[in-house]
Design a protein around this motif. Sequence first.
Motif, short mmCIF file in Angstrom:
data_model
loop_
_atom_site.label_atom_id
_atom_site.label_comp_id
_atom_site.label_asym_id
_atom_site.label_seq_id
_atom_site.Cartn_x
_atom_site.Cartn_y
_atom_site.Cartn_z
N GLU A 106 0.77 -1.11 -0.21
CA GLU A 106 -0.13 -0.08 -0.14
C GLU A 106 1.02 1.38 0.04
OE1 GLU A 106 -3.07 -0.11 2.85
OE2 GLU A 106 -4.08 -2.16 2.01
N HIS A 107 1.67 1.26 -0.78
CA HIS A 107 2.68 2.60 -0.98
C HIS A 107 2.48 3.01 -2.49
CE1 HIS A 107 5.78 0.17 1.70
NE2 HIS A 107 4.75 1.05 2.21
N ALA A 108 1.28 2.79 -3.05
CA ALA A 108 1.17 3.57 -4.57
C ALA A 108 -0.33 3.84 -4.37
CB ALA A 108 1.30 2.27 -5.52
N PRO A 109 -0.58 5.24 -4.31
CA PRO A 109 -1.84 5.71 -4.18
C PRO A 109 -2.35 6.05 -5.50
CG PRO A 109 -0.26 7.50 -3.52
CD PRO A 109 0.49 6.04 -3.53
N ILE A 110 -3.68 5.74 -5.59
CA ILE A 110 -4.21 5.68 -7.12
C ILE A 110 -5.65 6.44 -6.89
CG2 ILE A 110 -5.36 4.50 -8.95
CD1 ILE A 110 -3.38 2.01 -8.11
N THR A 111 -5.90 7.04 -7.72
CA THR A 111 -6.96 8.26 -7.75
C THR A 111 -7.99 7.85 -9.05
OG1 THR A 111 -6.26 9.74 -9.11
CG2 THR A 111 -5.69 10.13 -6.80
N LYS A 112 -9.22 8.30 -8.84
CA LYS A 112 -9.97 7.79 -9.88
C LYS A 112 -9.90 8.40 -11.17
CE LYS A 112 -15.09 8.56 -11.29
NZ LYS A 112 -16.45 9.17 -11.18
N GLU A 113 -8.85 9.68 -11.14
CA GLU A 113 -8.33 10.12 -12.33
C GLU A 113 -7.55 9.20 -12.75
OE1 GLU A 113 -9.17 12.24 -9.82
OE2 GLU A 113 -10.88 13.14 -10.84
N ASP A 114 -6.46 8.56 -11.95
CA ASP A 114 -5.43 7.65 -12.39
C ASP A 114 -6.27 6.38 -13.06
OD1 ASP A 114 -3.52 9.18 -11.35
OD2 ASP A 114 -3.62 8.09 -9.42
N GLU A 120 -7.39 4.60 -20.52
CA GLU A 120 -6.91 5.33 -21.81
C GLU A 120 -5.75 4.53 -22.49
OE1 GLU A 120 -6.66 9.57 -22.02
OE2 GLU A 120 -8.08 9.71 -20.47
N LEU A 121 -5.02 4.15 -21.28
CA LEU A 121 -3.56 3.61 -21.76
C LEU A 121 -4.10 2.30 -22.53
CD1 LEU A 121 -1.26 4.57 -18.91
CD2 LEU A 121 -1.29 5.44 -20.95
N ILE A 122 -4.90 1.53 -21.81
CA ILE A 122 -5.17 0.09 -22.26
C ILE A 122 -6.05 0.28 -23.70
CG2 ILE A 122 -6.55 -2.06 -21.75
CD1 ILE A 122 -6.19 -1.24 -18.93
N VAL A 141 -13.19 -2.16 -10.58
CA VAL A 141 -14.48 -2.61 -11.12
C VAL A 141 -15.43 -1.49 -11.18
CG1 VAL A 141 -16.18 -4.28 -10.59
CG2 VAL A 141 -13.87 -4.89 -9.98
N GLU A 142 -15.49 -0.79 -10.28
CA GLU A 142 -16.46 0.28 -10.16
C GLU A 142 -16.45 1.32 -11.46
OE1 GLU A 142 -19.60 0.21 -8.58
OE2 GLU A 142 -18.87 -1.80 -8.04
N ASN A 143 -15.10 1.38 -11.59
CA ASN A 143 -14.76 2.59 -12.72
C ASN A 143 -14.57 1.95 -14.06
OD1 ASN A 143 -14.72 5.36 -11.19
ND2 ASN A 143 -13.65 3.74 -9.98
N GLY A 144 -14.80 0.61 -14.36
CA GLY A 144 -14.65 0.05 -15.70
C GLY A 144 -13.50 -0.44 -16.00
N LEU A 145 -12.52 -0.49 -15.17
CA LEU A 145 -11.20 -0.81 -15.58
C LEU A 145 -10.90 -2.44 -15.55
CD1 LEU A 145 -8.04 -0.41 -16.26
CD2 LEU A 145 -7.88 -0.03 -13.78
N TRP A 146 -11.42 -3.00 -14.73
CA TRP A 146 -11.29 -4.47 -14.41
C TRP A 146 -12.72 -5.17 -14.05
CZ3 TRP A 146 -11.72 -8.52 -10.88
CH2 TRP A 146 -11.16 -9.73 -11.35
N GLY A 147 -12.83 -6.38 -14.93
CA GLY A 147 -14.06 -7.10 -14.46
C GLY A 147 -15.23 -6.51 -14.88
N GLU A 148 -16.39 -6.94 -14.26
CA GLU A 148 -17.65 -6.28 -14.64
C GLU A 148 -18.32 -5.37 -13.67
OE1 GLU A 148 -20.72 -9.31 -16.22
OE2 GLU A 148 -18.97 -10.37 -16.90
N LYS A 149 -18.78 -4.24 -13.92
CA LYS A 149 -19.45 -3.44 -12.80
C LYS A 149 -20.29 -4.26 -11.93
CE LYS A 149 -20.60 1.25 -12.35
NZ LYS A 149 -21.21 2.55 -12.98
#
Length: 207
Positions: A106-114, A120-122, A141-149
Amino acid sequence: MKTEIGIKVLIVAAVVLAAILFFALRDNKQPAEPGMDTYSERIKYLTEDVPTVFYVYGDVVPFPEPHAESVKGRINVRRVSTLSREKLMPDGSAEHYALVIHDFYEHAPITKEDIELINELIETRQYTFIYIGHRYVSDFVENGLWGEKGFVESTEDASISVGFSERVRSFGTGPLRDLDFTEAGASPYRVGEAAIDIVVSCVKSCR
């Protein structure tokens, strides 16, 4: 409903992991050069055949040196302290790119913008994304990056990956925790090896 969605995601993950295993076994049976080990072959592939840049955010990810003396290239690794479009968007310096976020401790903070940026990168189809950790999986999941919402992956898994397999966006999970973090202070050398395996398998499946 959540159970049905969960089953679908697990099926997708199983297919992706099966594909990775297939390519790994195929590579083992068909060495590029006599006497060259599989890991060295993959290093050669990502340095000569498909030049790849690995961006690493969070804790250090060690990438072992290739064992075969005939492999002269070294994995192109760039450490980043923040996730930004300017640093991460494909810039022509490589054919493929990988973003590895090492957040197990837990040393890599991630925001919704991230997360939006990672999506976009993918979608450039030049990227593989690997996350080592569990605290942001539900956000992915909730922001559509991985898996199904609506489906939150179990925190028992210590890594996820997103990339294109057979030119279809695919999701995978892997117990990197079991391989690398069970002993206090153990060197997580296999994290780098696992990341290389995932990237090679995704890239080869699209060719």
